[in-house]
Design an enzyme around this catalytic site. Structure first.
Site, PDB file in Angstrom:
ATOM      1  N   GLY A   1      46.752 -34.037  14.212  1.00  8.19           N
ATOM      2  CA  GLY A   1      47.380 -33.558  15.451  1.00  8.19           C
ATOM      3  C   GLY A   1      47.393 -34.629  16.527  1.00  8.19           C
TER       4      GLY A   1
ATOM      5  N   ALA B   1      49.584 -36.680  17.612  1.00  6.53           N
ATOM      6  CA  ALA B   1      50.807 -37.037  18.343  1.00  6.53           C
ATOM      7  C   ALA B   1      50.965 -36.295  19.663  1.00  6.53           C
ATOM      8  CB  ALA B   1      52.030 -36.780  17.451  1.00  6.53           C
TER       9      ALA B   1
ATOM     10  N   GLY C   1      49.119 -33.393  22.858  1.00  6.32           N
ATOM     11  CA  GLY C   1      48.083 -32.554  23.442  1.00  6.32           C
ATOM     12  C   GLY C   1      46.650 -33.042  23.243  1.00  6.32           C
TER      13      GLY C   1
ATOM     14  N   ASP D   1      49.682 -36.969  11.650  1.00  9.09           N
ATOM     15  CA  ASP D   1      50.508 -35.934  12.274  1.00  9.09           C
ATOM     16  C   ASP D   1      51.841 -35.865  11.538  1.00  9.09           C
ATOM     17  OD1 ASP D   1      50.215 -34.686  15.466  1.00  9.09           O
ATOM     18  OD2 ASP D   1      52.094 -34.392  14.383  1.00  9.09           O
TER      19      ASP D   1
ATOM     20  N   GLY E   1      47.365 -28.055  14.836  1.00  5.55           N
ATOM     21  CA  GLY E   1      47.463 -26.606  14.736  1.00  5.55           C
ATOM     22  C   GLY E   1      48.819 -26.126  15.201  1.00  5.55           C
TER      23      GLY E   1
ATOM     24  N   SER F   1      38.892 -21.925  18.730  1.00  5.57           N
ATOM     25  CA  SER F   1      39.514 -21.443  19.980  1.00  5.57           C
ATOM     26  C   SER F   1      38.724 -20.256  20.517  1.00  5.57           C
ATOM     27  CB  SER F   1      40.941 -21.002  19.685  1.00  5.57           C
ATOM     28  OG  SER F   1      41.459 -20.236  20.754  1.00  5.57           O
TER      29      SER F   1
ATOM     30  N   TYR G   1      47.224 -16.643  14.005  1.00  6.92           N
ATOM     31  CA  TYR G   1      46.504 -17.681  14.759  1.00  6.92           C
ATOM     32  C   TYR G   1      45.035 -17.299  14.933  1.00  6.92           C
ATOM     33  CZ  TYR G   1      45.472 -21.050  18.467  1.00  6.92           C
ATOM     34  OH  TYR G   1      44.928 -22.070  19.209  1.00  6.92           O
TER      35      TYR G   1
ATOM     36  N   LYS H   1      41.650 -19.367  13.412  1.00  8.08           N
ATOM     37  CA  LYS H   1      40.596 -19.916  14.278  1.00  8.08           C
ATOM     38  C   LYS H   1      39.244 -19.266  13.960  1.00  8.08           C
ATOM     39  CE  LYS H   1      43.343 -22.776  15.903  1.00  8.08           C
ATOM     40  NZ  LYS H   1      43.177 -24.201  15.612  1.00  8.08           N
TER      41      LYS H   1
HETATM   42  N1  LIG Z   1      46.236 -25.675  23.962  1.00  4.79           N
HETATM   43  C1  LIG Z   1      45.403 -24.660  23.954  1.00  4.79           C
HETATM   44  O1  LIG Z   1      45.397 -23.812  24.875  1.00  4.79           O
HETATM   45  C2  LIG Z   1      44.414 -24.512  22.841  1.00  4.79           C
HETATM   46  C3  LIG Z   1      43.368 -23.597  22.993  1.00  4.79           C
HETATM   47  C4  LIG Z   1      42.460 -23.442  21.951  1.00  4.79           C
HETATM   48  C5  LIG Z   1      42.585 -24.176  20.793  1.00  4.79           C
HETATM   49  N2  LIG Z   1      43.617 -25.059  20.669  1.00  4.79           N
HETATM   50  C6  LIG Z   1      43.722 -25.795  19.411  1.00  4.79           C
HETATM   51  O2  LIG Z   1      43.744 -27.181  19.671  1.00  4.79           O
HETATM   52  C7  LIG Z   1      44.478 -27.847  18.661  1.00  4.79           C
HETATM   53  C8  LIG Z   1      45.472 -28.806  19.298  1.00  4.79           C
HETATM   54  O3  LIG Z   1      46.403 -28.037  20.015  1.00  4.79           O
HETATM   55  P1  LIG Z   1      47.282 -28.610  21.214  1.00  4.79           P
HETATM   56  O4  LIG Z   1      47.207 -27.588  22.266  1.00  4.79           O
HETATM   57  O5  LIG Z   1      46.922 -30.016  21.488  1.00  4.79           O
HETATM   58  O6  LIG Z   1      48.730 -28.480  20.548  1.00  4.79           O
HETATM   59  P2  LIG Z   1      49.974 -29.483  20.432  1.00  4.79           P
HETATM   60  O7  LIG Z   1      51.107 -28.630  20.017  1.00  4.79           O
HETATM   61  O8  LIG Z   1      50.100 -30.297  21.669  1.00  4.79           O
HETATM   62  O9  LIG Z   1      49.536 -30.426  19.240  1.00  4.79           O
HETATM   63  C9  LIG Z   1      49.456 -29.964  17.918  1.00  4.79           C
HETATM   64  C10 LIG Z   1      49.766 -31.120  16.992  1.00  4.79           C
HETATM   65  O10 LIG Z   1      49.694 -30.626  15.641  1.00  4.79           O
HETATM   66  C11 LIG Z   1      50.760 -31.240  14.930  1.00  4.79           C
HETATM   67  N3  LIG Z   1      51.180 -30.460  13.766  1.00  4.79           N
HETATM   68  C12 LIG Z   1      51.858 -29.294  13.782  1.00  4.79           C
HETATM   69  N4  LIG Z   1      52.179 -28.927  12.529  1.00  4.79           N
HETATM   70  C13 LIG Z   1      51.681 -29.881  11.706  1.00  4.79           C
HETATM   71  C14 LIG Z   1      51.702 -30.073  10.303  1.00  4.79           C
HETATM   72  N5  LIG Z   1      52.353 -29.231   9.480  1.00  4.79           N
HETATM   73  N6  LIG Z   1      51.084 -31.164   9.797  1.00  4.79           N
HETATM   74  C15 LIG Z   1      50.482 -32.052  10.621  1.00  4.79           C
HETATM   75  N7  LIG Z   1      50.455 -31.940  11.959  1.00  4.79           N
HETATM   76  C16 LIG Z   1      51.048 -30.866  12.492  1.00  4.79           C
HETATM   77  C17 LIG Z   1      51.897 -31.321  15.948  1.00  4.79           C
HETATM   78  O11 LIG Z   1      52.896 -32.246  15.547  1.00  4.79           O
HETATM   79  C18 LIG Z   1      51.157 -31.699  17.212  1.00  4.79           C
HETATM   80  O12 LIG Z   1      51.098 -33.097  17.389  1.00  4.79           O
HETATM   81  C19 LIG Z   1      45.117 -26.758  17.805  1.00  4.79           C
HETATM   82  O13 LIG Z   1      44.371 -26.582  16.625  1.00  4.79           O
HETATM   83  C20 LIG Z   1      45.020 -25.540  18.682  1.00  4.79           C
HETATM   84  O14 LIG Z   1      44.981 -24.345  17.943  1.00  4.79           O
HETATM   85  C21 LIG Z   1      44.516 -25.242  21.663  1.00  4.79           C
END
Ligand SMILES: NC(=O)c1ccc[n+]([C@@H]2O[C@H](COP(=O)([O-])OP(=O)(O)OC[C@H]3O[C@@H](n4cnc5c(N)ncnc54)[C@H](O)[C@@H]3O)[C@@H](O)[C@H]2O)c1
Length: 260
Positions: free
Chosen positions: A13, A15, A17, A37, A77, A117, A158, A162
């Site tokens: 992941g 790329a 967030g 990613d 994710g 999460s 989801y 988690k």
């Molecule tokens: N943002 C929130 O509020 C939050 C809260 C709790 C947990 N999380 C968890 O944090 C993690 C990162 O989330 P984020 O918010 O940075 O999201 P994001 O969407 O910014 O980043 C997710 C990354 O996962 C990559 N991805 C998606 N499908 C993929 C695949 N098939 N193969 C490889 N890579 C893939 C995407 O290209 C992206 O770069 C996730 O697991 C998410 O569930 C996020």
């Protein structure tokens, strides 16, 4: 502060967030970071394309990874805006498959960190479904989704993934103790990323409820240092643990549920 200098660390992941912020933080502290990613990105020392929903793609990525790795952060994710089977493939089954494939390459003392999460807070309530999910292989996901009617329950895919990551982490508490390898989880509440926007579209009220508790939204940079800590030797005696990085949301739930 953390002994990250010279460590070769893999981050999924990478790329966007939280994953992208983790790459930046680890590199700033001297680690050599391999970003994994589905989307292209040039923020890491090396980028390897991977589609975590595909066994073939995972195998191809693993073949390109170095022979020795000093830690793995499972950050990639998907929000439940896509069919449940795809969420389960990426967030759980693909993440576990990649981890298992990399285990032989992990050096002594490596940390494995899973992004769970606040959504997993009540995981014990679904323990039977979670145990079944932990036994899934790619070929069994569609039947599992059908059996539990996961697509009929908004956001359940989801939440389940988690919850299952937390349970997996607890199950593996001492699996690799002889190699000093530890698996831990980080559980954020709402963090401003593209995933949160997608999530809010499906789970509007629930996302808003959590946001009302904290004084501000989380930022990816709030989470990256926690992941870095769990990848470092500074956390050597932490295993099978979950660290909420959530502005106090988990504590708020606990306080409410226990009359504090
Ligand atoms: N943002 C929130 O509020 C939050 C809260 C709790 C947990 N999380 C968890 O944090 C993690 C990162 O989330 P984020 O918010 O940075 O999201 P994001 O969407 O910014 O980043 C997710 C990354 O996962 C990559 N991805 C998606 N499908 C993929 C695949 N098939 N193969 C490889 N890579 C893939 C995407 O290209 C992206 O770069 C996730 O697991 C998410 O569930 C996020």
């Amino acid at each position: 502060m953390f002994d990250l200098k010279g460590k070769a660390l893999a981050v999924t992941g990478s790329a966007s967030g939280i994953g992208a912020a983790t790459v930046d933080y680890l590199r700033a502290h001297g680690a050599y970071v391999i970003g994994l990613d589905i989307r292209p990105s040039d923020n890491a020392d090396e980028h390897i394309a991977i589609d975590l929903s595909s066994r073939k793609s995972i195998d191809e990525a693993v073949a390109r990874l170095p022979e020795k790795i000093d830690g793995l952060a499972n950050v990639a994710g998907l929000a439940p805006t896509v069919p449940a089977a795809q969420v389960i493939r990426v967030n759980l089954v693909g993440t576990m498959a990649l981890t298992n494939a990399l285990l032989p390459r992990l050096t002594y003392g490596s940390g494995i960190v899973n992004l769970s999460s606040i959504a997993a807070f009540h995981w014990q309530q679904s323990i039977d479904q979670i145990k079944e999910a932990l036994d899934l292989s790619f070929g069994k996901i569609d039947a599992f989704v059908e059996k539990h009617r996961i697509d009929d329950q908004p956001g359940r895919s989801y939440f389940l993934t988690k919850e299952a990551l937390l349970a997996w982490c607890i199950r593996q508490r001492r699996t690799w103790v002889d190699r000093g390898i530890r698996m831990n989880c980080v559980s954020p509440a709402a963090v401003s990323t593209p995933l949160l926007d997608a999530f809010a579209g499906v789970m509007g009220e629930r996302t808003k409820k959590d946001s009302d508790i904290v004084e501000r939204s989380g930022a990816p940079a709030d989470i990256a240092p926690v992941i870095a800590f769990l990848l470092s030797g500074a956390s050597a005696w932490i295993r099978g643990a979950n660290i909420p990085a959530d502005g106090g949301v988990a504590a708020h739930y606990l306080a409410q549920e226990n009359g504090l």
